[in-house]
Scaffold this motif. Structure first.
Motif: not given
Length: 109
Positions: A77-87, A54-59, A96-100
């Motif tokens: 939820t009506c907020a910014v939340v984390p999620t992950v995508m594996t590709y 798992v790597k954190d996404y960076e702009y 796997t990248v973790k992003y919001t």
């Protein structure tokens, strides 16, 4: 009829308290992330590939996505939340990248 509404209300409130007692959304995401990691380890083993890290996404990060394997669904939820995508990338490696993202806001209006 009032008894059914009251029982429904009590049931919903007890579920809400249970979620708060577990730490709410962060705990829910951690469970989903853990389940996804286990599933991706099995997927990688079945495909004969190394399990993704798992790597954190960076702009501005360049993503070489050829095939999306898995996405953890964001919380409702009506907020910014984390999620992950594996590709899978063009070299056949799993990533796997973790992003919001904006949560799935379901407001009734």
């Amino acid at each position: 009829m009032k008894l059914i509404k009251w029982m429904t209300f009590v049931g919903v409130m007890s579920m809400s308290l249970n979620v708060l007692a577990e730490g709410g959304g962060d705990r829910t995401f951690d469970k989903a992330l853990s389940a996804n990691a286990k599933a991706m380890e099995l997927y990688a083993a079945n495909q004969g590939k190394a399990p993704p890290v798992v790597k954190d996404y960076e702009y501005g990060m360049k993503l070489d996505v050829v095939k999306v394997v898995s996405v953890v669904k964001p919380r409702a939820t009506c907020a910014v939340v984390p999620t992950v995508m594996t590709y899978e990338d063009s070299k056949g490696q799993l990533n796997t990248v973790k992003y919001t993202v904006a949560g799935e806001c379901r407001q009734r209006g």
